[in-house]
Every structure is written in structure tokens, then in C-alpha cells.
Scaffold this active site. Structure first.
Site, PDB file in Angstrom:
ATOM      1  N   GLY A  30       0.838  -1.278  -0.060  1.00 15.69           N
ATOM      2  CA  GLY A  30      -0.005   0.161  -0.179  1.00 15.69           C
ATOM      3  C   GLY A  30       0.807   1.147   0.020  1.00 15.69           C
ATOM      4  O   GLY A  30       2.109   1.130   0.158  1.00 15.69           O
ATOM      5  N   TYR A  58       4.482  -3.347   2.312  1.00 14.17           N
ATOM      6  CA  TYR A  58       3.796  -2.582   3.306  1.00 14.17           C
ATOM      7  C   TYR A  58       3.273  -3.364   4.438  1.00 14.17           C
ATOM      8  O   TYR A  58       3.238  -3.407   5.541  1.00 14.17           O
ATOM      9  CB  TYR A  58       2.667  -1.615   3.062  1.00 14.17           C
ATOM     10  CG  TYR A  58       2.026  -0.685   4.223  1.00 14.17           C
ATOM     11  CD1 TYR A  58       2.600   0.156   4.777  1.00 14.17           C
ATOM     12  CD2 TYR A  58       0.692  -1.155   4.459  1.00 14.17           C
ATOM     13  CE1 TYR A  58       2.126   1.091   5.553  1.00 14.17           C
ATOM     14  CE2 TYR A  58       0.101  -0.493   5.435  1.00 14.17           C
ATOM     15  CZ  TYR A  58       0.723   0.695   6.221  1.00 14.17           C
ATOM     16  OH  TYR A  58       0.280   1.389   7.145  1.00 14.17           O
TER      17      TYR A  58
END
Ligand code: XMP
Length: 496
Positions: A30, A58
Site C-alpha cells: 500500500g 507494506y
């Protein structure tokens, strides 16, 4: 991998994670940083159910942070191809060559692993490129195994899903079709009218066939001539549809003037997409009103062939915190707020390759199954800047030359999507003995399986040369042809 997967936003995940059918969790990448205020956090309960967890990019950083390791902003962004080297054996990297190419795309990085974590691989710019806690079945990858640029990505995901999570490959096309038909029957009441936006491409054809199997003659398909289609497209689509499914009711509507009026003078790509999306809906509303005029109906439905990449890349409004908007795919982001019918999107959770497999199972003919995708906003997003009839005609002619040469040379299936783009900049040329100052055409051909990432196709230069020669000779107003050599990312497939 024929394993059912659900995508659940991080802040709505906990109830789903608590259900006993969850065999494993993948935490995606992300755009945020784990220490930013308001950034997505590890869903509550993700580590409480003793199911395997794989964090990607992430997701790995979240996992590391939650397990007591440390993440910090990297001094150098690592972006693009990198060589991954194994440091230790792991179930996750089983069968992966000791050195292989992976795709990196991160700014922050892991500075220290959790105490029980073991480093299993590194790259030149990333000392902790992969870690494992074998006993707890917790894993993290800083690179992206899900993109085609990671050579052994599929093997790594297979190791996680099949070997570590123990999933079976039983989510087959036949099963998806059966589930989908039952679902459509459950949501569409007996006395409703259903229309389907049918473009003749594989997605809308598969969506129509699924809905037809569920509701039969309550379905009427609408093919819209919007003036933004390719050479002779309307005629050939109607012929193909009649030949494939004579039992499918298909109505052709010519609304080209309305579309071109809406687009007059518009140059912003997002504005174009939204106007086109709204106009499509107005056309469907008009057709629906004609169909229900004399009948009592409980509900009206619009079927769209929206597929999962359209949904991901159009993430907007309430979803903006989960993913950034790349571009508003007209059939997703362009729906007006005052929509007068319910939308039915049976392919919303499927990727293109899955849709094709389902289409094959439903008996779709090869030429529809293998047709290159064509975006809903059509040639409007392949003419940079203003859309005019004259520019449309020039682009149609150039695109037709490109397609005919691909077919003639048996190369149509050597690329997954090919098209021409009109670049209304003016460049100087010389023709005969005279100076010209005319527009350029871009040729784009990409190789991809999921359309989320793509590599430019190395078409034979002789073919490119012949296409270029013909375009400059046969299409008035064009004096230059360029070949697009950008991958996605960082470019996208369409130019707008
Ligand atoms: P991009 O340009 O986003 O394209 O890399 C990915 C794939 O999606 C198609 N595309 C669209 N399809 N409505 C559609 O139905 C749209 O608005 C749209 N925009 C892009 C594109 O042709 C490629 O196959």
C-alpha cells in the site's frame, strides 16, 4: 491457483478473520508508511487465529512492527528490478533459484527483524528482503511476488497458499459459474427487468452469459454505438453476437451524437471518463424506461462486465484510504449518484485470465475469448486532448492498419493488447518535396496476463516498419509514427 481468495479492507477485516474457513492471510502492499498518522494498521485478530500470514511490502512492514521489529524511512527509494539472493532455507522460498529477479517498490524499509524472525533473503539495496518465523508460519517479503516482473513470484505464492496454508485448488470455473448463477438468482427478484451493457468484449459477453443462465429472457442486452468505437466495430460485434447466441436479446442503440456533444472541447482524461460514464448510464436509463413502460416490475438491474483490476484502479471516494486512484474506469467511477437502477457486476472479483477461463467453460468462441481488451471510454482516451470526429476518423484508420497487419502476419495473439494512439502534437516532416507539419500516431503493444502490470511487446521491427509506412501513406494528416517502449508500471497501458 484456483483457490478462492477474498479481498477485505484492513478496517473491516476482523469479523471475517475470525471465521473458521480462513486458511491464511496475505497482507498487501500500500502507499502509506507504517508510522504515518491514520495509516492502515494490522487488522485486529490477524495474529490471534494461528493461521499462516504473509506480509508483502507494506504488509511485511506492518507484520514486523507488530512483532517487535523496527521499520524506518529508507534513504534511497528502491524501485524496479533487483536480484534476490537466499540467505537461509525456508518453506516460502522452496524451489526458487538461489538468485532470482524480483520487483521492488518501496521507500520505507525494515531496519530490524522481530527477535524470532530469521532473514531468509536479501537484495543489494535491501538487507531484509524476506523473513520467516517458520514455526509460527509468519512470513514477510519486501518485494512484490504478485507482479510478473518477479520471476519466481508465482512459485512463492504457491508455496504459501498450497504448501504452507494447505489450500486445495478447487475454485474452478465450473464452481465459479455455479456460485455466480445462484447468487444472481438470489438478488434478482422474479419480476424485474435486467439490461446488460454489452460491448462485445470478453468481459461483457461472459457477464451477459452468466446472467442469462440465471434469469433467462428477463435479460435484454444493449450495444451502444458511441462514436468512439473502432473501424466497423458495431457491425462486426452484432454479427458475432448473433452467431454466438441467437437466443440472447440484443438491441443496438446509436448515441454517437450525444457522446461527442458531451466531449466537445474536453481535454482532461478524468473529465472525459466521467462524462462518458454518465452518458452511458443516461442511454441505459432511456432503454430501460422503454422496456418497462408497459410492465409492472419490482426492480431494474444493469449488468456490467466490470472486472477486478477496474475496481482496484478506480478505488475512489470511500475507498481512497485503501488504495490510490490510478484512473477512473468509466464503468466503475463514472456512475452518477442518482442512478435509477441496481448494478449487477458478476465479474467484479475476477481477473481477466479467470474471466477467459469461465468464458471458455461457457462456450464463448475463440475470437471473442482472445479479443484484446478495449476500454469502455473507447478511442476518447486514445486521442490525447480534444476529441473531434476528424481525429476519430484518423485514429480509426491508423488502428485498423495496425490490427490488419497483426492479423495478416499471424501476430495478433503474440501481444495481449495492441492499439494506436493519436498524438495531436504537430511535428515537421517531408513528403515528396514539400514540408509537412502534422500529427503523430503512437503504436502500443503490451504483454501481460493480468493487465495490472505489463511489459511492452517486442513486435518484429519489419512489422512495425510496414505499419508505420502504411499509416503515413494512407492516413491523411499523419506524418510520423512512434512505438511506445514503456512498461506498466511506471506507465499505464492506455495513454489517458
Ligand atoms: P490501464 O491503462 O489502466 O489499463 O493500464 C488496464 C486495462 O484496462 C483497460 N481500461 C479500461 N477498461 N474501462 C474499461 O472497461 C475503462 O475506463 C478503462 N481504462 C482502461 C485498458 O484498455 C487495459 O486493458
Amino acid at each position: 491457483m484456483q483457490v478462492r481468495a477474498e479481498l477485505v479492507p484492513w478496517d473491516r477485516a476482523p469479523p471475517r478473520l475470525a471465521q473458521p474457513d480462513v486458511a491464511g492471510i496475505i497482507l498487501s502492499g500500500g502507499p502509506a508508511g507504517v508510522y504515518e498518522p491514520g495509516a492502515p494498521v494490522l487488522p485486529a485478530g490477524a495474529l490471534d487465529h494461528f493461521v499462516p500470514v504473509l506480509g508483502i511490502c507494506y504488509g511485511m512492514q506492518l507484520l514486523v512492527q507488530a512483532l517487535g521489529g523496527r521499520v524506518a524511512g529508507g534513504r534511497n527509494r528502491e524501485y524496479g528490478s533487483a536480484t534476490l539472493t537466499h540467505r537461509a532455507t525456508s518453506r516460502l522460498l522452496q524451489g526458487v533459484p538461489a538468485r532470482s529477479q524480483v520487483w521492488m517498490s518501496h521507500g520505507d524499509r525494515v531496519m530490524a527483524l522481530p527477535v524470532d524472525g530469521s532473514d531468509i533473503a536479501f537484495s543489494q539495496g535491501c538487507p531484509h528482503a524476506a523473513f520467516a518465523m517458520e514455526q509460527e508460519r509468519l512470513y514477510g517479503l519486501q518485494f512484490h511476488p504478485e507482479v510478473n516482473h518477479t520471476a519466481a513470484g508465482r512459485r512463492i505464492l504457491q508455496n504459501f497458499v498450497v504448501d504452507i496454508c494447505g489450500c486445495k485448488a478447487n475454485w474452478t470455473p465450473a464452481q465459479v459459474i455455479q456460485d455466480s448463477i445462484l447468487h444472481i438468482r438470489a438478488v434478482v427478484p422474479q419480476h424485474s427487468q435486467v439490461i446488460c451493457a454489452l460491448s462485445g468484449g470478453v468481459d461483457s459477453c461472459v457477464a451477459a452469459a452468466l446472467v442469462h443462465a440465471a434469469v433467462g429472457d428477463r435479460l435484454v442486452c444493449i450495444f451502444v454505438e458511441n462514436g468512439l468505437l473502432r473501424h466497423q466495430e458495431g457491425v462486426s460485434v452484432m454479427q458475432a453476437l448473433r452467431a454466438w447466441r441467437p437466443d440472447l436479446k440484443v438491441v443496438a442503440v446509436d448515441a454517437s451524437e450525444d457522446f461527442l456533444t458531451d466531449l466537445a472541447g474536453v481535454t482532461d482524461p478524468e473529465d472525459k471518463r466521467k462524462r462518458i460514464g454518465r452518458r452511458f448510464i443516461r442511454v441505459f436509463e432511456r432503454e430501460m424506461a422503454l422496456l418497462v413502460a408497459d410492465n409492472e416490475v419490482e426492480a431494474c438491474f444493469l449488468v456490467q462486465g466490470t472486472i477486478y483490476p477496474d475496481v482496484i484502479e478506480s478505488a475512489s471516494g470511500r475507498d481512497e484510504q485503501h488504495a490510490h486512484t490510478i484512473k477512473t474506469h468509466h464503468n466503475v467511477g463514472g456512475l452518477p449518484a442518482d442512478l435509477r437502477f441496481q448494478v449487477l457486476e458478476p465479474l467484479r472479483m475476477l481477473f481477466k485470465d479467470e474471466v477467459r477461463r469461465i468464458g471458455r467453460e461457457l462456450g464463448l468462441p475463440g475470437h471473442i475469448l482472445q479479443r484484446h481488451p478495449f476500454p469502455g471510454p473507447g478511442l476518447a482516451v486514445r486521442i490525447l486532448g480534444k476529441v473531434t470526429w476528424e481525429r476519430l476518423e484518423a485514429l480509426r484508420a491508423a488502428d485498423h492498419i495496425f490490427m490488419s497487419e497483426l492479423v495478416k502476419n499471424d501476430l495478433y495473439n503474440a501481444t495481449d493488447q495492441a492499439f494506436a494512439v493519436l498524438l495531436p502534437i504537430q511535428t515537421v516532416g517531408v513528403m515528396g518535396d514539400g514540408r509537412t507539419y502534422q500529427h503523430a500516431i503512437g503504436l502500443r503493444a503490451v504483454s501481460t496476463s493480468d493487465f495490472m502490470t505489463a511489459e511492452w511487446t517486442r513486435l518484429p521491427w519489419d512489422l512495425v516498419a510496414e505499419v508505420s509506412r502504411r499509416i503515413v501513406n494512407e492516413v491523411p494528416g499523419i506524418n510520423r509514427v512512434v512505438y511506445d517502449v514503456s512498461s506498466k508500471p511506471p506507465a499505464t497501458i492506455e495513454w489517458e
